[in-house]
Design an enzyme around this catalytic site. Structure first.
Site, PDB file in Angstrom:
ATOM      1  N   ASP A  49       2.046  -6.787   2.611  1.00 42.00           N
ATOM      2  CA  ASP A  49       0.869  -6.020   3.025  1.00 42.00           C
ATOM      3  C   ASP A  49       1.308  -4.783   3.793  1.00 42.00           C
ATOM      4  O   ASP A  49       0.696  -4.397   4.800  1.00 42.00           O
ATOM      5  CB  ASP A  49      -0.103  -6.864   3.851  1.00 42.00           C
TER       6      ASP A  49
ATOM      7  N   HIS B  87       0.854  -1.185   0.000  1.00 40.17           N
ATOM      8  CA  HIS B  87       0.000   0.000   0.000  1.00 40.17           C
ATOM      9  C   HIS B  87       0.894   1.241   0.000  1.00 40.17           C
ATOM     10  O   HIS B  87       1.610   1.486   0.976  1.00 40.17           O
ATOM     11  CB  HIS B  87      -0.918   0.005   1.223  1.00 40.17           C
TER      12      HIS B  87
END
Length: 428
Positions: A303, A58
């Site tokens: 992640d 992200h």
């Protein structure tokens, strides 16, 4: 610039030399001759790995540049040994059009620390109601091949089926955040005895496993490709194992934090440990490690989920889900998989470089360290022991769950197509 890397152990093998010239690996072996003007790097004690590839990052830009930018996120990636990352679509605006994915792709090229491959949203606005412009994103300059509503589950089975059917036309893959929303309202941590004792709403394992089972069946029916994001339970590992035994085109990832940390940490009520899916039990951690070792779980993906201070420094229920991962991933894999003998360094290269590049259809990364291959190379010192200092992170955020923890290993150099982005453990 050319670099002659002396006495380096390629994937843990006997030490030798590695010559980088013209952006490729020009020579390998003992006492390799350099080229005129080549910079010599003494890599005694270091391991050479292919540049790592993260299928799940992200970067927050556009929209949440207070948490991370493409530049700062790719700097963190380079410090962790990554030469390519896939940027998830839950930005603001959502990466659900060709215009937004091209913007993220171009920002990555301009920053130059590692290659950025945008992940396109499956549904418009991540709302789970209508398919996004999958074909337009695939045909854009970004050449999107991975699509995900990560952060949210594509919970409608008919919509998931149509997405799987659609991406077959360009060999795409749907990466599913497996979470049945009707089983996880207001979920805060792993469901079990501890969640009841702490008074935190539970996130049951079956909410993950039910979606994975459903999507494996849909994938087999359609004949498409499914990738399961952040597998976290023993039951999920078994479902993926059964799907692979049937020959279905299903791949899966595990995150470093799910390989090391357990739900017992929630007892501190420190939101640094709040993540989705949640930290699970010690038995789940053991099953994940075994699944990664035997190939049931194909890859490690970080992640990496940066958040500004105010989104984590609050009560548990109000805190955002997520934790940093890029700069510490290789150390966590060494601690949980290599040092206990579950993987060797060739196995690490498979799960953190070759396989994620194959799944993401990235041609220029995930290549063996051979003469003629692009010089995407990481030099790693496995003997170092370091205490993680959150303040020293190059990410704009500080929400690492490892602050103050001693971890093994350190990335000493990262080369992107022969250009160093990290040397001597520092950004160049």
């Amino acid at each position: 610039m050319s670099y002659l890397i002396k006495n380096v152990s390629i994937l843990g093998a006997a030490p030798g030399d590695l010559l980088i010239d013209g952006g490729v690996i020009a020579a390998l072996g003992a006492a390799t001759e350099g080229v005129e003007g080549a910079e010599v790097i003494d890599a005694t004690g270091l391991i050479a790995l292919p540049g790592l590839v993260d299928l799940h990052t992200h970067l927050r830009e556009p929209g949440r540049e207070d948490a991370e930018t493409v530049e700062s996120g790719t700097q963190a990636a380079a410090m962790g040994g990554f030469t390519a990352v896939h940027a998830m679509a839950n930005t603001d605006p959502v990466a659900d059009t060709a215009g937004v994915v091209e913007q993220v792709w171009r920002l990555g090229r301009e920053a130059g620390y590692c290659d950025v491959y945008p992940v396109g949203a499956v549904t418009v606005g991540l709302a789970g109601e209508h398919l996004a412009e999958l074909g337009a994103m695939a045909d854009s300059a970004a050449r999107v091949r991975v699509f995900s509503d990560d952060g949210k589950c594509v919970s409608d089975p008919a919509l998931m089926r149509r997405a799987l059917e659609y991406v077959k036309a360009f060999d795409g893959v749907i990466a599913q955040h497996a979470q049945e929303p009707r089983l996880t309202p207001d979920a805060q941590m792993n469901e079990g005895e501890l969640s009841g004792r702490l008074g935190l709403a539970g996130w049951p394992a079956v909410a993950e496993e039910a979606i994975i089972a459903r999507d494996c069946l849909l994938t087999a029916h359609v004949g498409s490709r499914l990738h399961v994001c952040h597998v976290s339970t023993a039951g999920s590992v078994e479902i993926v194992r059964q799907a692979k035994e049937k020959g279905w085109n299903v791949t899966a990832e595990a995150c470093p934090h799910h390989l090391l940390l357990t739900d017992e940490l929630a007892a501190t009520y420190d939101p640094i440990y709040k993540v989705n899916p949640p930290l699970r039990s010690a038995a789940d951690v053991e099953a994940l490690r075994a699944g990664l070792a035997d190939g049931t779980i194909d890859i490690v993906a970080t992640d990496h989920a940066p958040h500004p201070h105010e989104d984590k420094d609050c009560e548990w229920a109000a805190a955002a889900f997520g934790m940093l991962g890029l700069e510490t991933a290789l150390s966590i894999v060494q601690e949980t998989m290599v040092d206990p003998g579950l993987l060797d360094w060739a196995g690490v290269a498979e799960r953190m470089s070759y396989a994620p590049a194959r799944i993401g259809r990235v041609a220029d990364h995930g290549q063996p360290l051979e003469v003629g291959s692009p010089a995407n190379v990481v030099l790693y010192d496995p003997a170092v022991r370091r205490v993680v200092d959150a303040a020293a992170s190059v990410s704009l955020s500080r929400n690492t769950p490892y602050a103050g923890r001693q971890l093994p290993g350190q990335v000493m150099a990262t080369f992107l197509r022969g250009v160093p982005t990290v040397l001597d453990g520092k950004l160049t």
